[in-house]
Design a protein around this motif. Structure first.
Motif, PDB file in Angstrom:
ATOM      1  N   LYS A   1       8.056 -38.819  -5.682  1.00 57.29           N
ATOM      2  CA  LYS A   1       8.699 -40.134  -5.529  1.00 57.29           C
ATOM      3  C   LYS A   1       7.751 -41.227  -6.018  1.00 57.29           C
ATOM      4  O   LYS A   1       6.553 -41.192  -5.771  1.00 57.29           O
ATOM      5  CB  LYS A   1       9.055 -40.387  -4.064  1.00 57.29           C
ATOM      6  CG  LYS A   1      10.140 -39.470  -3.544  1.00 57.29           C
ATOM      7  CD  LYS A   1      10.494 -39.826  -2.114  1.00 57.29           C
ATOM      8  CE  LYS A   1      11.413 -38.818  -1.493  1.00 57.29           C
ATOM      9  NZ  LYS A   1      12.746 -38.796  -2.028  1.00 57.29           N
ATOM     10  N   GLU A   2       8.314 -42.206  -6.722  1.00 54.01           N
ATOM     11  CA  GLU A   2       7.525 -43.344  -7.179  1.00 54.01           C
ATOM     12  C   GLU A   2       7.242 -44.268  -6.007  1.00 54.01           C
ATOM     13  O   GLU A   2       8.088 -44.461  -5.139  1.00 54.01           O
ATOM     14  CB  GLU A   2       8.272 -44.134  -8.247  1.00 54.01           C
ATOM     15  CG  GLU A   2       8.399 -43.402  -9.545  1.00 54.01           C
ATOM     16  CD  GLU A   2       8.933 -44.290 -10.639  1.00 54.01           C
ATOM     17  OE1 GLU A   2       8.317 -45.335 -10.902  1.00 54.01           O
ATOM     18  OE2 GLU A   2       9.953 -43.928 -11.207  1.00 54.01           O
TER      19      GLU A   2
ATOM     20  N   VAL B   1       2.776 -42.287  -8.165  1.00 50.45           N
ATOM     21  CA  VAL B   1       3.743 -41.267  -7.775  1.00 50.45           C
ATOM     22  C   VAL B   1       3.124 -40.443  -6.663  1.00 50.45           C
ATOM     23  O   VAL B   1       1.956 -40.028  -6.770  1.00 50.45           O
ATOM     24  CB  VAL B   1       4.099 -40.350  -8.972  1.00 50.45           C
ATOM     25  CG1 VAL B   1       5.011 -39.218  -8.537  1.00 50.45           C
ATOM     26  CG2 VAL B   1       4.747 -41.160 -10.083  1.00 50.45           C
TER      27      VAL B   1
ATOM     28  N   ASN C   1      15.796 -41.715  -2.302  1.00 45.76           N
ATOM     29  CA  ASN C   1      15.893 -40.466  -3.055  1.00 45.76           C
ATOM     30  C   ASN C   1      14.843 -40.355  -4.148  1.00 45.76           C
ATOM     31  O   ASN C   1      14.345 -39.268  -4.425  1.00 45.76           O
ATOM     32  CB  ASN C   1      17.282 -40.322  -3.677  1.00 45.76           C
ATOM     33  CG  ASN C   1      18.341 -40.104  -2.639  1.00 45.76           C
ATOM     34  OD1 ASN C   1      18.073 -39.592  -1.556  1.00 45.76           O
ATOM     35  ND2 ASN C   1      19.564 -40.502  -2.960  1.00 45.76           N
ATOM     36  N   ASP C   2      14.521 -41.483  -4.801  1.00 45.28           N
ATOM     37  CA  ASP C   2      13.618 -41.459  -5.952  1.00 45.28           C
ATOM     38  C   ASP C   2      12.330 -42.235  -5.753  1.00 45.28           C
ATOM     39  O   ASP C   2      11.409 -42.101  -6.541  1.00 45.28           O
ATOM     40  CB  ASP C   2      14.311 -42.033  -7.188  1.00 45.28           C
ATOM     41  CG  ASP C   2      15.538 -41.245  -7.581  1.00 45.28           C
ATOM     42  OD1 ASP C   2      15.504 -40.011  -7.428  1.00 45.28           O
ATOM     43  OD2 ASP C   2      16.519 -41.852  -8.027  1.00 45.28           O
ATOM     44  N   MET C   3      12.289 -43.105  -4.744  1.00 42.28           N
ATOM     45  CA  MET C   3      11.107 -43.950  -4.604  1.00 42.28           C
ATOM     46  C   MET C   3      10.805 -44.292  -3.155  1.00 42.28           C
ATOM     47  O   MET C   3      11.638 -44.145  -2.274  1.00 42.28           O
ATOM     48  CB  MET C   3      11.235 -45.224  -5.436  1.00 42.28           C
ATOM     49  CG  MET C   3      12.341 -46.145  -5.041  1.00 42.28           C
ATOM     50  SD  MET C   3      12.469 -47.591  -6.125  1.00 42.28           S
ATOM     51  CE  MET C   3      12.960 -46.871  -7.655  1.00 42.28           C
ATOM     52  N   ILE C   4       9.570 -44.752  -2.959  1.00 42.33           N
ATOM     53  CA  ILE C   4       9.087 -45.228  -1.677  1.00 42.33           C
ATOM     54  C   ILE C   4       8.788 -46.707  -1.856  1.00 42.33           C
ATOM     55  O   ILE C   4       7.988 -47.091  -2.720  1.00 42.33           O
ATOM     56  CB  ILE C   4       7.819 -44.474  -1.244  1.00 42.33           C
ATOM     57  CG1 ILE C   4       8.131 -42.979  -1.081  1.00 42.33           C
ATOM     58  CG2 ILE C   4       7.248 -45.066   0.032  1.00 42.33           C
ATOM     59  CD1 ILE C   4       6.924 -42.111  -0.862  1.00 42.33           C
TER      60      ILE C   4
ATOM     61  N   GLU D   1       9.329 -32.897   0.148  1.00 45.70           N
ATOM     62  CA  GLU D   1      10.432 -33.811  -0.171  1.00 45.70           C
ATOM     63  C   GLU D   1       9.910 -35.170  -0.626  1.00 45.70           C
ATOM     64  O   GLU D   1      10.606 -35.892  -1.338  1.00 45.70           O
ATOM     65  CB  GLU D   1      11.334 -33.985   1.047  1.00 45.70           C
ATOM     66  CG  GLU D   1      12.079 -32.723   1.436  1.00 45.70           C
ATOM     67  CD  GLU D   1      12.859 -32.892   2.723  1.00 45.70           C
ATOM     68  OE1 GLU D   1      14.096 -32.811   2.652  1.00 45.70           O
ATOM     69  OE2 GLU D   1      12.226 -33.103   3.775  1.00 45.70           O
ATOM     70  N   LEU D   2       8.697 -35.525  -0.224  1.00 40.25           N
ATOM     71  CA  LEU D   2       8.095 -36.790  -0.636  1.00 40.25           C
ATOM     72  C   LEU D   2       7.479 -36.705  -2.030  1.00 40.25           C
ATOM     73  O   LEU D   2       7.417 -37.687  -2.754  1.00 40.25           O
ATOM     74  CB  LEU D   2       7.005 -37.210   0.355  1.00 40.25           C
ATOM     75  CG  LEU D   2       7.462 -37.653   1.730  1.00 40.25           C
ATOM     76  CD1 LEU D   2       6.250 -37.900   2.625  1.00 40.25           C
ATOM     77  CD2 LEU D   2       8.323 -38.892   1.645  1.00 40.25           C
TER      78      LEU D   2
ATOM     79  N   ILE E   1      12.093 -45.064   2.389  1.00 42.73           N
ATOM     80  CA  ILE E   1      11.896 -43.877   1.577  1.00 42.73           C
ATOM     81  C   ILE E   1      13.270 -43.461   1.075  1.00 42.73           C
ATOM     82  O   ILE E   1      14.132 -43.066   1.859  1.00 42.73           O
ATOM     83  CB  ILE E   1      11.237 -42.733   2.376  1.00 42.73           C
ATOM     84  CG1 ILE E   1       9.860 -43.175   2.871  1.00 42.73           C
ATOM     85  CG2 ILE E   1      11.133 -41.481   1.512  1.00 42.73           C
ATOM     86  CD1 ILE E   1       9.163 -42.182   3.751  1.00 42.73           C
TER      87      ILE E   1
ATOM     88  N   ARG F   1       5.159 -50.758  -9.986  1.00 45.68           N
ATOM     89  CA  ARG F   1       5.006 -49.330  -9.709  1.00 45.68           C
ATOM     90  C   ARG F   1       3.529 -49.047  -9.503  1.00 45.68           C
ATOM     91  O   ARG F   1       2.704 -49.349 -10.357  1.00 45.68           O
ATOM     92  CB  ARG F   1       5.537 -48.527 -10.889  1.00 45.68           C
ATOM     93  CG  ARG F   1       5.431 -47.042 -10.741  1.00 45.68           C
ATOM     94  CD  ARG F   1       5.921 -46.379 -12.027  1.00 45.68           C
ATOM     95  NE  ARG F   1       5.856 -44.954 -11.948  1.00 45.68           N
ATOM     96  CZ  ARG F   1       4.796 -44.227 -12.307  1.00 45.68           C
ATOM     97  NH1 ARG F   1       3.701 -44.819 -12.750  1.00 45.68           N
ATOM     98  NH2 ARG F   1       4.827 -42.915 -12.216  1.00 45.68           N
TER      99      ARG F   1
END
Length: 84
Positions: free
Chosen positions: A9-10, A22, A69-72, A5-6, A67, A19
């Protein structure tokens, strides 16, 4: 949360609005005794995405703030050096 699931993620530094990479293109530092993730090891990239040998950013797990849906989102205190 599962590792799968991780993946993808960006990783974004909140202070620098930058950024860093990934997850999935990074390594994880894992404590061998308890199995917990200690840090993310993010390769530093140079021009055209070619990896430089030995250059990486170490982000301690304690510096992960969110954390999503799309990034950390990470937040590293300025007094700590993230280059190892």
């Amino acid at each position: 949360m599962r590792l799968s699931e991780l993946s993808g993620k960006e990783i974004v530094d909140v202070k620098r609005a930058e950024r860093l990479g990934v997850l999935g293109q990074t390594d994880l530092e894992i404590n061998e005794k308890n199995g917990q993730i200690q840090a993310l090891l993010i390769p530093s990239l140079k021009w055209f995405g070619f990896k430089r040998q030995g250059d990486e950013i170490r982000v301690s797990w304690q510096h992960i703030r969110k954390i999503g849906n799309d990034m950390i989102i990470i937040d590293i205190p300025e007094n700590e050096d993230q280059q190892e």
